[in-house]
Motif scaffolding. Structure first.
Motif, mmCIF file in Angstrom:
data_model
loop_
_atom_site.group_PDB
_atom_site.id
_atom_site.type_symbol
_atom_site.label_atom_id
_atom_site.label_comp_id
_atom_site.label_asym_id
_atom_site.label_seq_id
_atom_site.Cartn_x
_atom_site.Cartn_y
_atom_site.Cartn_z
ATOM 1 N N ASP A 1 0.839 -1.204 0.000
ATOM 2 C CA ASP A 1 0.000 0.000 0.000
ATOM 3 C C ASP A 1 0.872 1.252 0.000
ATOM 4 O O ASP A 1 0.632 2.186 -0.764
ATOM 5 C CB ASP A 1 -0.908 0.031 1.238
ATOM 6 C CG ASP A 1 -2.023 -1.000 1.177
ATOM 7 O OD1 ASP A 1 -2.124 -1.716 0.161
ATOM 8 O OD2 ASP A 1 -2.798 -1.072 2.153
ATOM 9 N N TYR B 1 -6.851 1.140 -4.763
ATOM 10 C CA TYR B 1 -8.281 1.258 -4.487
ATOM 11 C C TYR B 1 -8.988 -0.093 -4.635
ATOM 12 O O TYR B 1 -9.876 -0.420 -3.848
ATOM 13 C CB TYR B 1 -8.901 2.291 -5.431
ATOM 14 C CG TYR B 1 -10.275 2.744 -5.022
ATOM 15 C CD1 TYR B 1 -10.451 3.517 -3.885
ATOM 16 C CD2 TYR B 1 -11.388 2.400 -5.770
ATOM 17 C CE1 TYR B 1 -11.708 3.941 -3.498
ATOM 18 C CE2 TYR B 1 -12.654 2.823 -5.400
ATOM 19 C CZ TYR B 1 -12.803 3.590 -4.261
ATOM 20 O OH TYR B 1 -14.043 4.012 -3.887
ATOM 21 N N ARG C 1 -7.972 -2.986 -3.913
ATOM 22 C CA ARG C 1 -7.779 -3.821 -2.726
ATOM 23 C C ARG C 1 -8.859 -3.592 -1.672
ATOM 24 O O ARG C 1 -9.201 -4.499 -0.924
ATOM 25 C CB ARG C 1 -6.417 -3.529 -2.085
ATOM 26 C CG ARG C 1 -5.266 -3.961 -2.909
ATOM 27 C CD ARG C 1 -3.960 -3.605 -2.246
ATOM 28 N NE ARG C 1 -2.885 -3.951 -3.162
ATOM 29 C CZ ARG C 1 -1.616 -3.682 -2.937
ATOM 30 N NH1 ARG C 1 -1.250 -3.072 -1.824
ATOM 31 N NH2 ARG C 1 -0.703 -4.023 -3.816
ATOM 32 N N TYR C 2 -9.340 -2.372 -1.579
ATOM 33 C CA TYR C 2 -10.256 -2.006 -0.496
ATOM 34 C C TYR C 2 -11.666 -1.678 -0.993
ATOM 35 O O TYR C 2 -12.505 -1.216 -0.232
ATOM 36 C CB TYR C 2 -9.681 -0.830 0.299
ATOM 37 C CG TYR C 2 -8.359 -1.203 0.909
ATOM 38 C CD1 TYR C 2 -8.298 -2.083 1.980
ATOM 39 C CD2 TYR C 2 -7.165 -0.731 0.369
ATOM 40 C CE1 TYR C 2 -7.089 -2.465 2.525
ATOM 41 C CE2 TYR C 2 -5.941 -1.110 0.904
ATOM 42 C CZ TYR C 2 -5.914 -1.977 1.984
ATOM 43 O OH TYR C 2 -4.716 -2.362 2.517
ATOM 44 N N MET D 1 -14.505 -3.345 0.946
ATOM 45 C CA MET D 1 -14.702 -2.707 2.243
ATOM 46 C C MET D 1 -15.431 -1.368 2.060
ATOM 47 O O MET D 1 -16.374 -1.054 2.785
ATOM 48 C CB MET D 1 -13.352 -2.461 2.940
ATOM 49 C CG MET D 1 -13.482 -1.718 4.259
ATOM 50 S SD MET D 1 -11.921 -1.080 4.894
ATOM 51 C CE MET D 1 -11.597 0.261 3.763
ATOM 52 N N ASN E 1 -1.533 4.828 6.923
ATOM 53 C CA ASN E 1 -2.332 3.611 6.900
ATOM 54 C C ASN E 1 -3.483 3.846 5.914
ATOM 55 O O ASN E 1 -4.520 4.379 6.276
ATOM 56 C CB ASN E 1 -2.859 3.312 8.304
ATOM 57 C CG ASN E 1 -3.784 2.119 8.341
ATOM 58 O OD1 ASN E 1 -4.082 1.492 7.327
ATOM 59 N ND2 ASN E 1 -4.267 1.795 9.529
ATOM 60 N N PHE E 2 -3.287 3.432 4.668
ATOM 61 C CA PHE E 2 -4.277 3.710 3.628
ATOM 62 C C PHE E 2 -5.629 3.090 3.956
ATOM 63 O O PHE E 2 -6.666 3.717 3.772
ATOM 64 C CB PHE E 2 -3.789 3.221 2.260
ATOM 65 C CG PHE E 2 -4.763 3.529 1.156
ATOM 66 C CD1 PHE E 2 -4.806 4.804 0.604
ATOM 67 C CD2 PHE E 2 -5.657 2.574 0.697
ATOM 68 C CE1 PHE E 2 -5.715 5.111 -0.401
ATOM 69 C CE2 PHE E 2 -6.579 2.875 -0.304
ATOM 70 C CZ PHE E 2 -6.603 4.158 -0.845
ATOM 71 N N ARG E 3 -5.628 1.868 4.464
ATOM 72 C CA ARG E 3 -6.888 1.181 4.752
ATOM 73 C C ARG E 3 -7.732 1.987 5.733
ATOM 74 O O ARG E 3 -8.916 2.236 5.501
ATOM 75 C CB ARG E 3 -6.600 -0.209 5.320
ATOM 76 C CG ARG E 3 -7.836 -1.032 5.577
ATOM 77 C CD ARG E 3 -7.470 -2.406 6.207
ATOM 78 N NE ARG E 3 -8.560 -3.324 6.178
ATOM 79 C CZ ARG E 3 -9.579 -3.310 7.027
ATOM 80 N NH1 ARG E 3 -9.639 -2.392 7.964
ATOM 81 N NH2 ARG E 3 -10.552 -4.191 6.928
ATOM 82 N N GLY E 4 -7.147 2.408 6.842
ATOM 83 C CA GLY E 4 -7.878 3.189 7.845
ATOM 84 C C GLY E 4 -8.308 4.543 7.305
ATOM 85 O O GLY E 4 -9.415 5.016 7.571
ATOM 86 N N VAL F 1 -8.846 5.440 4.089
ATOM 87 C CA VAL F 1 -9.904 5.344 3.079
ATOM 88 C C VAL F 1 -11.225 4.909 3.722
ATOM 89 O O VAL F 1 -12.296 5.306 3.264
ATOM 90 C CB VAL F 1 -9.502 4.440 1.892
ATOM 91 C CG1 VAL F 1 -9.648 2.963 2.224
ATOM 92 C CG2 VAL F 1 -10.312 4.785 0.654
ATOM 93 N N TYR F 2 -11.159 4.148 4.798
ATOM 94 C CA TYR F 2 -12.368 3.779 5.534
ATOM 95 C C TYR F 2 -13.021 5.049 6.093
ATOM 96 O O TYR F 2 -14.224 5.259 5.951
ATOM 97 C CB TYR F 2 -12.030 2.802 6.664
ATOM 98 C CG TYR F 2 -13.220 2.405 7.495
ATOM 99 C CD1 TYR F 2 -14.013 1.322 7.136
ATOM 100 C CD2 TYR F 2 -13.569 3.122 8.635
ATOM 101 C CE1 TYR F 2 -15.124 0.960 7.891
ATOM 102 C CE2 TYR F 2 -14.677 2.768 9.388
ATOM 103 C CZ TYR F 2 -15.445 1.694 9.016
ATOM 104 O OH TYR F 2 -16.542 1.344 9.755
#
Length: 191
Positions: A13, A33, A35-36, A39, A76-79, A81-82
């Motif tokens: 990421d 993008y 990947r998530y 979610m 932390n891309f996941r957090g 983008v969430y």
């Protein structure tokens, strides 16, 4: 989510974020993008309730990412983008909120009566205050009026009355205490 084509990359990421920020390569952003996206779709569906609206939000969030990812430091891309997805959905829900307004005329009249009672209560309160200011000893009344009603500072009051600044402070403090006692006594008498 089959409405966007499946793209995969072996880069981390952080590497994809760095590549996008440095080169502006939309493919890196699309790989990241992807990947998530499941979610993000789940978040959007949770808020929007309708699958088609959720899909629109997923597309809009990608469009929002293009400028925002360059602007912010993202560890932390996941957090990130969430949170971006949640905020996007909440803003969309707020902007779509068009609730029909029903005017209850009895409530409006009640509101007017309550307002009138509040005004009358304030007038009674001011009347009591005026009475109680009149009950203060001369020096206290004078400095209270200058300080609170004419909004003068200690030095200005001291200059206009010839009183020492410490005396002015003392008269204000004692006058305020006596005013409070008088107001409480008047309130009890009016019950």
């Amino acid at each position: 989510m089959g409405f966007l084509k499946n793209i995969s990359s072996s880069l981390s990421d952080a590497a994809l974020v760095d590549d996008y920020k440095q080169t502006g390569n939309l493919q890196s952003l699309a790989d990241l993008y992807q990947r998530y996206m499941d979610m993000i779709y789940a978040v959007c569906l949770k808020y929007m309730k309708e699958p088609e609206e959720a899909k629109d939000c997923v597309i809009n969030i990608f469009e929002e990412l293009v400028p925002k990812l360059k602007k912010y430091e993202v560890e932390n891309f996941r957090g990130w983008v969430y949170q971006l997805s949640t905020n996007h959905c909440l803003m969309k829900l707020r902007s779509n909120k068009r609730i029909p307004v029903h005017i209850d005329h009895e409530f409006v009249h009640l509101e007017e009566k309550i307002h009138l009672l509040e005004v009358m209560e304030k007038e009674a309160h001011f009347g009591m205050m005026e009475y109680c200011i009149g009950q203060l000893v001369t020096e206290q009344r004078q400095v209270i009026e200058l300080f609170y009603l004419q909004e003068q500072c200690y030095k200005s009051i001291s200059a206009s009355t010839g009183l020492d600044t410490n005396k002015v402070r003392s008269y204000i403090q004692n006058g305020r205490r006596n005013l409070k006692i008088c107001m409480e006594n008047q309130a009890i008498k009016n019950i």
